[in-house]
Write a protein that holds these residues in place. Structure first.
Motif, mmCIF file in Angstrom:
data_model
loop_
_atom_site.group_PDB
_atom_site.id
_atom_site.type_symbol
_atom_site.label_atom_id
_atom_site.label_comp_id
_atom_site.label_asym_id
_atom_site.label_seq_id
_atom_site.Cartn_x
_atom_site.Cartn_y
_atom_site.Cartn_z
ATOM 1 N N UNK A 75 0.829 -1.207 0.000
ATOM 2 C CA UNK A 75 0.000 0.000 0.000
ATOM 3 C C UNK A 75 0.863 1.257 0.000
ATOM 4 N N UNK A 76 1.970 1.228 0.724
ATOM 5 C CA UNK A 76 2.886 2.363 0.761
ATOM 6 C C UNK A 76 3.526 2.593 -0.606
ATOM 7 N N UNK A 77 3.921 1.503 -1.270
ATOM 8 C CA UNK A 77 4.506 1.626 -2.610
ATOM 9 C C UNK A 77 3.504 2.290 -3.552
ATOM 10 N N UNK A 78 2.269 1.809 -3.531
ATOM 11 C CA UNK A 78 1.232 2.363 -4.414
ATOM 12 C C UNK A 78 1.003 3.840 -4.106
ATOM 13 N N UNK A 79 0.914 4.159 -2.831
ATOM 14 C CA UNK A 79 0.611 5.542 -2.422
ATOM 15 C C UNK A 79 1.774 6.497 -2.692
ATOM 16 N N UNK A 137 6.525 6.569 -15.379
ATOM 17 C CA UNK A 137 7.890 6.752 -14.894
ATOM 18 C C UNK A 137 8.919 6.195 -15.875
ATOM 19 N N UNK A 138 8.472 5.852 -17.088
ATOM 20 C CA UNK A 138 9.394 5.254 -18.044
ATOM 21 C C UNK A 138 9.854 3.893 -17.543
ATOM 22 N N UNK A 139 11.068 3.525 -17.922
ATOM 23 C CA UNK A 139 11.557 2.205 -17.514
ATOM 24 C C UNK A 139 11.724 2.085 -16.001
ATOM 25 N N UNK A 140 11.831 3.221 -15.293
ATOM 26 C CA UNK A 140 11.945 3.191 -13.821
ATOM 27 C C UNK A 140 10.667 2.598 -13.213
ATOM 28 N N UNK A 168 8.829 -0.368 -9.707
ATOM 29 C CA UNK A 168 7.598 -0.442 -8.939
ATOM 30 C C UNK A 168 6.783 -1.669 -9.332
ATOM 31 N N UNK A 169 6.774 -2.004 -10.646
ATOM 32 C CA UNK A 169 6.081 -3.222 -11.073
ATOM 33 C C UNK A 169 6.677 -4.454 -10.393
ATOM 34 N N UNK A 170 8.006 -4.485 -10.314
ATOM 35 C CA UNK A 170 8.673 -5.603 -9.649
ATOM 36 C C UNK A 170 8.295 -5.656 -8.170
ATOM 37 N N UNK A 171 8.303 -4.490 -7.507
ATOM 38 C CA UNK A 171 7.926 -4.444 -6.088
ATOM 39 C C UNK A 171 6.514 -4.976 -5.888
ATOM 40 N N UNK A 172 5.588 -4.514 -6.715
ATOM 41 C CA UNK A 172 4.196 -4.944 -6.572
ATOM 42 C C UNK A 172 4.051 -6.438 -6.842
ATOM 43 N N UNK A 173 4.690 -6.905 -7.890
ATOM 44 C CA UNK A 173 4.619 -8.330 -8.218
ATOM 45 C C UNK A 173 5.212 -9.167 -7.077
ATOM 46 N N UNK A 174 6.343 -8.737 -6.559
ATOM 47 C CA UNK A 174 6.981 -9.458 -5.449
ATOM 48 C C UNK A 174 6.077 -9.480 -4.224
#
Length: 200
Positions: free
Chosen positions: A133-137, A148-151, A155-161
């Protein structure tokens, strides 16, 4: 938090009293040298350091039959037992650790009673969900991480993990609730150590 400390304390504890070669052999049997820093030098170093710190008690026993120096056997002290359970509990609840700590905790989770293991794993799910939730927010724009481009792939990796880690933990919780494994107080658990003088 150090996986090698938990691995060595747990391996010695499984035997009651063990020498360095037994600990090394057990950890190799578990494949710990593949997923952690449990290499021979670090195992022997950890044994000596934890003996100096009062977590292990060292006993010199008779020289080997091959004529080598006296073998040192170690046993876990009361302080070492407290450290072991502290590290074990942390390894099962922390969401932001290296995989070797969680892997080590899973290897020793049956040293807890079933109810405590379930509570710790449920705490892990809550921690993962809160972190997600913190990552998303805080990091993901309303339009999505692609902004955010390739950066944004970070975040996609964090969410998937987070999602896969939480789901895997929920599945483990269900297996444990369903009666999987033998925990402390339920009978003889699977020990997972090699008989003495067996080489892996």
């Amino acid at each position: 938090m150090s996986a090698i400390r938990l691995l060595v304390l747990g391996a010695v504890r499984r035997h009651g009293r063990a020498h360095g070669y037994q600990v090394r052999n057990d950890l190799e049997y578990w494949g710990a040298h593949e997923w952690s820093h449990a290499k021979p030098g670090s195992i022997y170093h950890a044994l000596k350091q934890m003996a100096k710190q009062g977590l292990l008690r060292a006993h010199e026993i008779a020289p080997s039959t091959a004529g080598g120096p006296p073998r040192t056997e170690y046993e876990v002290t009361e302080q070492g037992t407290e450290e072991y359970f502290t590290l074990l509990r942390q390894s099962l609840t922390a969401y932001d650790q290296r995989p070797d700590m969680l892997t080590t905790g899973l290897g020793f989770m049956v040293d807890l009673d079933r109810g405590e293991a379930l509570r710790l794993l449920e705490e892990r799910v809550r921690a993962i969900e809160a972190w997600r939730a913190t990552v998303v927010e805080d990091y993901i724009p309303a339009e999505g991480p692609e902004q955010l481009g390739h950066i944004g792939e970070i975040m996609n990796f964090w969410l998937h993990s987070a999602d896969t880690g939480a789901q895997w933990t929920r599945d483990l919780i269900e297996r444990i609730r369903g009666g999987a494994y033998t925990f402390t107080g339920e009978g003889d658990p699977f020990v997972g150590v090699l008989p003495e003088d067996t080489r892996h």
